[in-house]
Design a protein around this motif. Structure first.
Motif, PDB file in Angstrom:
ATOM      1  N   ARG A 100       0.720  -1.290   0.079  1.00 15.25           N
ATOM      2  CA  ARG A 100       0.134  -0.013  -0.091  1.00 15.25           C
ATOM      3  C   ARG A 100       0.875   1.221   0.025  1.00 15.25           C
ATOM      4  NH1 ARG A 100      -4.134   2.202  -1.725  1.00 15.25           N
ATOM      5  NH2 ARG A 100      -5.482   3.428  -0.365  1.00 15.25           N
ATOM      6  N   LEU A 104       1.119   3.765  -3.332  1.00 16.23           N
ATOM      7  CA  LEU A 104       0.909   5.360  -2.997  1.00 16.23           C
ATOM      8  C   LEU A 104       2.359   5.956  -3.220  1.00 16.23           C
ATOM      9  CD1 LEU A 104      -1.307   5.103   0.061  1.00 16.23           C
ATOM     10  CD2 LEU A 104      -2.214   5.883  -2.237  1.00 16.23           C
ATOM     11  N   THR A 107       2.824   6.315  -7.142  1.00 11.08           N
ATOM     12  CA  THR A 107       1.999   7.078  -7.734  1.00 11.08           C
ATOM     13  C   THR A 107       2.215   8.519  -7.673  1.00 11.08           C
ATOM     14  OG1 THR A 107       0.192   5.546  -7.524  1.00 11.08           O
ATOM     15  CG2 THR A 107      -0.763   7.720  -8.051  1.00 11.08           C
ATOM     16  N   PHE A 170       2.130  12.912   1.470  1.00  8.98           N
ATOM     17  CA  PHE A 170       0.640  12.344   2.158  1.00  8.98           C
ATOM     18  C   PHE A 170       0.069  13.466   2.824  1.00  8.98           C
ATOM     19  CE2 PHE A 170       2.321   7.761   2.543  1.00  8.98           C
ATOM     20  CZ  PHE A 170       2.293   7.800   1.105  1.00  8.98           C
TER      21      PHE A 170
END
Length: 192
Positions: A100, A104, A107, A170
């Motif tokens: 995960r 992320l 990306t 994030f």
């Protein structure tokens, strides 16, 4: 007519006149007392009405203050709940691992590099714990890994030639989503 009779008649007249004056004075006194009592009743009613208006005004003011204080306490409690939710989300993001986190970060790296021209030298950075992951992801790309930055993860990209800084951490994604969804989140949490 004797002098005694005249004196007696004068006395009788004086008594009658005195009685008449007394009766007039009594009537006038009763009228004054009645007016004074009416004035006192009117003043008492006026003061009572003023006191009732003052009591009502103070009651409304107290009620309004209490409502405002309750609203402020509700808003403060909601703010605290939203801060707790935000902290929980940040903790969950911080604790992302494995595929995960890898997916992320990849990306966000691709989105970051897409912001720069192909001939630019791009330096990308992430948090200390994700440096190895970022080095793995930049392998074969026109980018180098720079010094770690204080964030929950993701990528920050910079180029000296264009003086562009792209923040795809994030933290920045969370900030955008938080701002966009805060109203919906509040409605769901607090059933408005």
């Amino acid at each position: 007519m004797s002098l005694d009779t005249v004196v007696e008649d004068i006395r009788e007249e004086a008594r009658a006149r005195a009685e008449e004056i007394r009766e007039e004075a009594d009537a006038e006194a009763e009228e004054i007392i009645a007016e004074a009592e009416a004035d006192a009743e009117r003043i008492r009613d006026q003061k009572l009405a003023e006191a009732e208006r003052e009591i009502e005004r103070e009651r409304e003011q107290t009620l309004s203050s209490a409502k405002l204080e309750a609203k402020q306490e509700r808003l403060s409690a909601r703010r605290d709940v939203l801060e707790d939710v935000r902290e929980d989300v940040e903790t969950a993001i911080d604790e992302l691992d494995g595929d995960r986190r890898h997916d992320l970060t990849e990306t966000l790296l691709a989105a970051t590099l897409a912001e720069f021209d192909d001939d630019q030298e791009v330096v990308v950075a992430t948090r200390e714990a994700d440096i190895d992951l970022l080095e793995e992801l930049v392998d074969g790309r026109d980018a180098t890994v720079g010094e770690p930055v204080d964030c929950l993860g993701g990528v920050v990209g910079e180029s000296d030639t264009s003086r562009v800084r792209v923040n795809n951490t994030f933290d920045s994604v969370l900030e955008d989503v938080w701002d966009d969804e805060l109203k919906n989140l509040s409605e769901r949490l607090f059933d408005q």
